[in-house]
Design an enzyme around this catalytic site. Structure first.
Site, PDB file in Angstrom:
ATOM      1  CE  LYS A  79      -3.858   2.131   2.535  1.00 57.47           C
ATOM      2  NZ  LYS A  79      -4.814   1.995   3.647  1.00 57.47           N
ATOM      3  CB  SER A 160      -7.945   4.157   2.663  1.00 54.98           C
ATOM      4  OG  SER A 160      -7.144   3.476   3.614  1.00 54.98           O
ATOM      5  CB  SER A 184      -8.897   1.597   5.777  1.00 56.02           C
ATOM      6  OG  SER A 184      -9.627   2.793   5.800  1.00 56.02           O
TER       7      SER A 184
END
Length: 494
Positions: A79, A160, A184
């Site tokens: 990420k 997210s 998230s």
């Protein structure tokens, strides 16, 4: 043998160790898959050289008869919130575009030390602020799933960590890192039919992770199975003296101790999670989950978490307040974007840089956070929210006197279409209604896929555990995974 990219982390690891295929074959297969999946927009930066170099190292070690590292031969996605030395790290923002750290985050370094390779930096909601992956400066991530019945509208992969969830569901990566502030990891896992666990706050170091809300942010793994999550988490977790909130505790052998038996366990069903307007499909899935944990040997009891209804309001005061403080460092002076016109003074440069560098959702949360921290409103909002947070944590402590784990839905719906909720921030924030309470209490929580809705989209079940009981959470996740038999996957359209 099935396609290499259909294999999970445990299968890849074991196959490389057994010589069924080489680490280089694995890396090459996934590098090709990444190059063919650009329509998903899951990657901000691709790093095939990193994955191939790690694969070469693994193959050389095996040829020399050396003991292979825990993740040797396993390429993953990272990420874009984790600092990666020499590789652009942007938090999906314009203000950090082009920033290449000279250091490595603790979590990513631990994964590289364990032998993993990096296929690239995964797209996400900007500064981890969002529930749909629509706030990225680099464009929306698109879920690989589509609704049945001819509706071909592009769907949100959750947020997210939507780049992570989309890439895993599409078999573009076998696993990835995520971060979870209010859900998230878990919500995108539920939207895309994969598994993801947020460990106890402090289990994984936050050092080198771009901060959103420091008292809530926690790194965790995302993968296609509970076992794969356990494998990744073992390499990610551990004490870090560079992080003052890191827990100085040994890392358990979560994979080796995995068990799908819940005999002797009590599973709590919080009555307050039966919210008004919950779709019948979510209710039905929750009941199915209750039947599955009973079948695994658990006793099911109803419990009360009376302050649950205040969790979302408290979260959306505390998280923006911390974001307002954390994002003050992005000023155009030391690194990242600088907007400077002739005749501007320092204050003008700050304003121009932040106006151009931050997206609308980030600005919204900075404004909210600055407002609730201001002199006239600090006690009325921020102090009260912190008191509510304490009450929510106390609710969980009381629940643990009656049960060992909690079972709830992960999200109040299946994935929605891109653009469907982006005009209504409150509707978007409600996606976190089931995930935020455990985040406020710092508890381990996991989402596992339980089935499909009437449109053929994945739905997830959430397990919440006591502090430091990742093993219990993983075991319950495995019990559900074994009984759900979830094998659905999105059709390739990209």
């Amino acid at each position: 043998m099935s396609d290499i990219t259909d294999l999970g982390i445990a299968q890849l690891r074991d196959g490389v160790r057994a010589g069924t295929f080489s680490a280089r074959e694995v890396a090459d297969a996934f590098v090709v898959k990444v190059s063919k999946a650009k329509a998903l927009n899951a990657f901000i930066v691709e790093t095939p050289d990193h994955a191939i170099a790690s694969a070469k190292e693994a193959d050389a070690a095996r040829a020399a008869g050396e003991t292979l590292k825990p993740l040797a031969g396993v390429p993953i996605g990272m990420k874009d919130l984790f600092a990666t030395k020499g590789v652009q790290t942007t938090a999906a923002s314009h203000i950090l575009e082009g920033f290449k750290p000279v250091y490595e985050s603790t979590v990513s370094q631990r994964l590289w030390d364990a032998g993993a390779g990096m296929l690239g930096k995964l797209n996400m909601d900007q500064f981890a602020m969002g529930s749909s992956n629509e706030t990225s400066y680099f464009g929306n991530v698109i879920s690989p799933w589509r609704r049945g019945g001819g509706d071909n509208a592009p769907l949100a992969p959750g947020g997210s960590s939507g780049g992570s969830s989309a890439a895993i569901a599409a078999r573009v990566v076998p696993g990835a890192t995520g971060t979870d502030t209010g859900g998230s990891i878990r919500q995108p896992a539920a939207f895309t039919g994969i598994s993801g666990i947020k460990p106890t706050y402090g289990r994984c170091s936050r050092w080198g992770v771009v901060a959103f809300a420091s008292s809530l942010d926690q790194a965790g793994p995302m993968a296609r199975s509970v076992q794969d999550c356990a494998i990744l988490l073992e390499s990610m977790a551990g004490f870090d003296p560079k992080d003052s909130t890191s827990l100085e505790l040994p890392v358990p052998k979560w994979e080796a101790n995995l068990s799908g038996s819940l005999r002797g366990k009590k599973i709590g069903i919080p009555r307050e999670y039966r919210v008004d307007g919950m779709p019948p499909e979510i209710e039905a899935l929750w009941q199915q989950g209750i039947d599955w944990v009973k079948d695994a040997g658990a006793e099911v009891v109803e419990v009360s978490l009376p302050h649950t209804k205040y969790a979302l309001p408290a979260y959306y005061i505390i998280a923006p307040a911390e974001a307002s403080s954390n994002l003050a460092r992005y000023d155009g002076v030391r690194y990242g974007l600088r907007e400077l016109a002739e005749g501007q003074n320092l204050q003008d440069m700050y304003a121009a840089t932040r106006a151009a560098g931050f997206g609308d959702e980030v600005k919204r949360r900075i404004l909210i956070g600055t407002y609730v921290l201001s002199a006239g409103f600090y006690d009325a909002y921020y102090t009260q929210a912190q008191k509510v947070r304490t009450l929510i944590a106390r609710d969980f402590e009381n629940a643990w006197m009656e049960c060992d784990l909690l079972l709830t839905p992960t999200a109040p719906s299946a994935a929605f279409a891109l653009g469907e909720k982006s005009a209504d921030p409150l509707a978007m924030y409600l996606n976190d209604v089931f995930t935020v309470p455990s985040s406020l209490a710092g508890l381990p929580a996991m989402s596992v896929p339980g089935g499909l809705d009437k449109g053929g989209l994945p739905l997830g079940l959430q397990i919440i555990g006591k502090p430091l009981d990742e093993q219990g959470v993983l075991d319950a996740g495995l019990a559900i995974e074994q009984r759900a038999g979830f094998t659905a996957r999105p059709e390739s359209w990209w």
